[in-house]
Design a protein around this motif. Sequence first.
Motif, PDB file in Angstrom:
ATOM      1  N   MET A  86      21.462  28.419 -64.259  1.00  0.00           N
ATOM      2  CA  MET A  86      21.455  27.061 -63.738  1.00  0.00           C
ATOM      3  C   MET A  86      22.206  27.075 -62.405  1.00  0.00           C
ATOM      4  O   MET A  86      23.392  27.428 -62.365  1.00  0.00           O
ATOM      5  CB  MET A  86      22.160  26.094 -64.711  1.00  0.00           C
ATOM      6  CG  MET A  86      21.598  26.062 -66.127  1.00  0.00           C
ATOM      7  SD  MET A  86      19.821  25.795 -66.235  1.00  0.00           S
ATOM      8  CE  MET A  86      19.614  24.272 -65.348  1.00  0.00           C
ATOM      9  N   SER A  87      21.515  26.712 -61.330  1.00  0.00           N
ATOM     10  CA  SER A  87      22.131  26.837 -60.012  1.00  0.00           C
ATOM     11  C   SER A  87      21.532  25.822 -59.049  1.00  0.00           C
ATOM     12  O   SER A  87      20.317  25.596 -59.071  1.00  0.00           O
ATOM     13  CB  SER A  87      21.863  28.249 -59.487  1.00  0.00           C
ATOM     14  OG  SER A  87      22.248  28.336 -58.140  1.00  0.00           O
ATOM     15  N   VAL A 130      17.161  27.768 -62.070  1.00  0.00           N
ATOM     16  CA  VAL A 130      16.675  26.384 -62.064  1.00  0.00           C
ATOM     17  C   VAL A 130      17.788  25.440 -61.610  1.00  0.00           C
ATOM     18  O   VAL A 130      18.933  25.548 -62.047  1.00  0.00           O
ATOM     19  CB  VAL A 130      16.157  25.972 -63.467  1.00  0.00           C
ATOM     20  CG1 VAL A 130      15.747  24.500 -63.476  1.00  0.00           C
ATOM     21  CG2 VAL A 130      14.980  26.849 -63.891  1.00  0.00           C
ATOM     22  N   SER A 131      17.419  24.505 -60.738  1.00  0.00           N
ATOM     23  CA  SER A 131      18.312  23.436 -60.276  1.00  0.00           C
ATOM     24  C   SER A 131      17.798  22.115 -60.830  1.00  0.00           C
ATOM     25  O   SER A 131      16.592  21.905 -60.922  1.00  0.00           O
ATOM     26  CB  SER A 131      18.273  23.382 -58.743  1.00  0.00           C
ATOM     27  OG  SER A 131      18.798  22.151 -58.288  1.00  0.00           O
ATOM     28  N   ILE A 132      18.707  21.203 -61.169  1.00  0.00           N
ATOM     29  CA  ILE A 132      18.228  19.887 -61.627  1.00  0.00           C
ATOM     30  C   ILE A 132      18.208  18.877 -60.481  1.00  0.00           C
ATOM     31  O   ILE A 132      17.876  17.718 -60.697  1.00  0.00           O
ATOM     32  CB  ILE A 132      19.018  19.337 -62.833  1.00  0.00           C
ATOM     33  CG1 ILE A 132      20.488  19.087 -62.477  1.00  0.00           C
ATOM     34  CG2 ILE A 132      18.896  20.269 -64.026  1.00  0.00           C
ATOM     35  CD1 ILE A 132      21.154  18.117 -63.443  1.00  0.00           C
ATOM     36  N   LEU A 137      26.912  20.071 -58.880  1.00  0.00           N
ATOM     37  CA  LEU A 137      27.733  19.663 -60.022  1.00  0.00           C
ATOM     38  C   LEU A 137      28.924  20.610 -60.122  1.00  0.00           C
ATOM     39  O   LEU A 137      28.930  21.686 -59.514  1.00  0.00           O
ATOM     40  CB  LEU A 137      26.905  19.751 -61.304  1.00  0.00           C
ATOM     41  CG  LEU A 137      25.623  18.917 -61.333  1.00  0.00           C
ATOM     42  CD1 LEU A 137      24.754  19.317 -62.512  1.00  0.00           C
ATOM     43  CD2 LEU A 137      25.970  17.439 -61.398  1.00  0.00           C
ATOM     44  N   GLY A 140      27.327  24.374 -64.495  1.00  0.00           N
ATOM     45  CA  GLY A 140      25.939  24.330 -64.947  1.00  0.00           C
ATOM     46  C   GLY A 140      25.734  23.651 -66.298  1.00  0.00           C
ATOM     47  O   GLY A 140      24.595  23.486 -66.744  1.00  0.00           O
TER      48      GLY A 140
HETATM   49  N1  ADE Z   1      25.184  23.856 -61.095  1.00  0.00           N
HETATM   50  C1  ADE Z   1      25.808  23.107 -60.164  1.00  0.00           C
HETATM   51  N2  ADE Z   1      24.973  22.223 -59.611  1.00  0.00           N
HETATM   52  C2  ADE Z   1      23.763  22.397 -60.218  1.00  0.00           C
HETATM   53  C3  ADE Z   1      22.487  21.794 -60.071  1.00  0.00           C
HETATM   54  N3  ADE Z   1      22.259  20.813 -59.187  1.00  0.00           N
HETATM   55  N4  ADE Z   1      21.478  22.244 -60.844  1.00  0.00           N
HETATM   56  C4  ADE Z   1      21.688  23.247 -61.706  1.00  0.00           C
HETATM   57  N5  ADE Z   1      22.866  23.858 -61.895  1.00  0.00           N
HETATM   58  C5  ADE Z   1      23.897  23.438 -61.156  1.00  0.00           C
END
Ligand code: ADE
Length: 226
Positions: A86-87, A130-132, A137, A140
């Motif tokens: 998650m990034s 995957v980023s949300i 944040l 993750g």
């Molecule tokens: N970790 C920090 N920000 C994030 C994001 N926008 N989506 C997924 N993981 C994350």
Amino acid sequence: MRIDILTCLPKLLESPFRESILKRAQDKQLVTVQIHDLRDYTTDAHRTTDDYAFGGGAGMVMMIEPIDRCIQALKAQRTYDEIIYMSPDGELLTQSVANQLSLKEHLILICGHYKGVDERVREHLVTREVSIGDYVLSGGELAAAVLSDAVIRLLPGVLSDESSALTDSFQDGLVAPAVYTRPAEYRGWQVPPVLLSGNPAKIEAWRHENSLDRTKKRRPGLIKED
Ligand code: ADE
């Protein structure tokens, strides 16, 4: 389906899976969600999961070893379809990504923290990132909970009304139509009369038109141009 989530803050992830639809999906054994504390995969007395960045600079970096040890322990038990980090710089989570992931059997989600993970995790262990959304944040965990929710609610049998996931916003590339419930009039504000007409074809046509209008107004980017 089984989702294994790797984190150094397991408590952050507990409550989203203990309520409502996500809880029911687990109770019905449609999904198993296992949260793993990366501290349990450390080898030092302090149970360290992060360290200073080589080359200096502010911020700690999550170490590869606890993550790798946890992944290897899980892989010894079953084959994983995807190992997802998650990034914020990953591929954007869309309904289409959620649909794809809902067809998988076994997923691992890795929650980053601090300045992120040692790059070798991304190079050698992860199959997808995957980023949300385009914001950062603190970690993750909330992103992993969002992804899990979007995926789990699509599994057959999770929603009591099977058709309701299909009529969600985005499922057909449009946002969902407006919905109303009783009373039919409140402070003079009326429900569109067609919805009270009892004529299913007319109601369906109205909903489709309403979806199109709302998509054009709210999310014009979703309308495909042929
Ligand atoms: N970790 C920090 N920000 C994030 C994001 N926008 N989506 C997924 N993981 C994350």
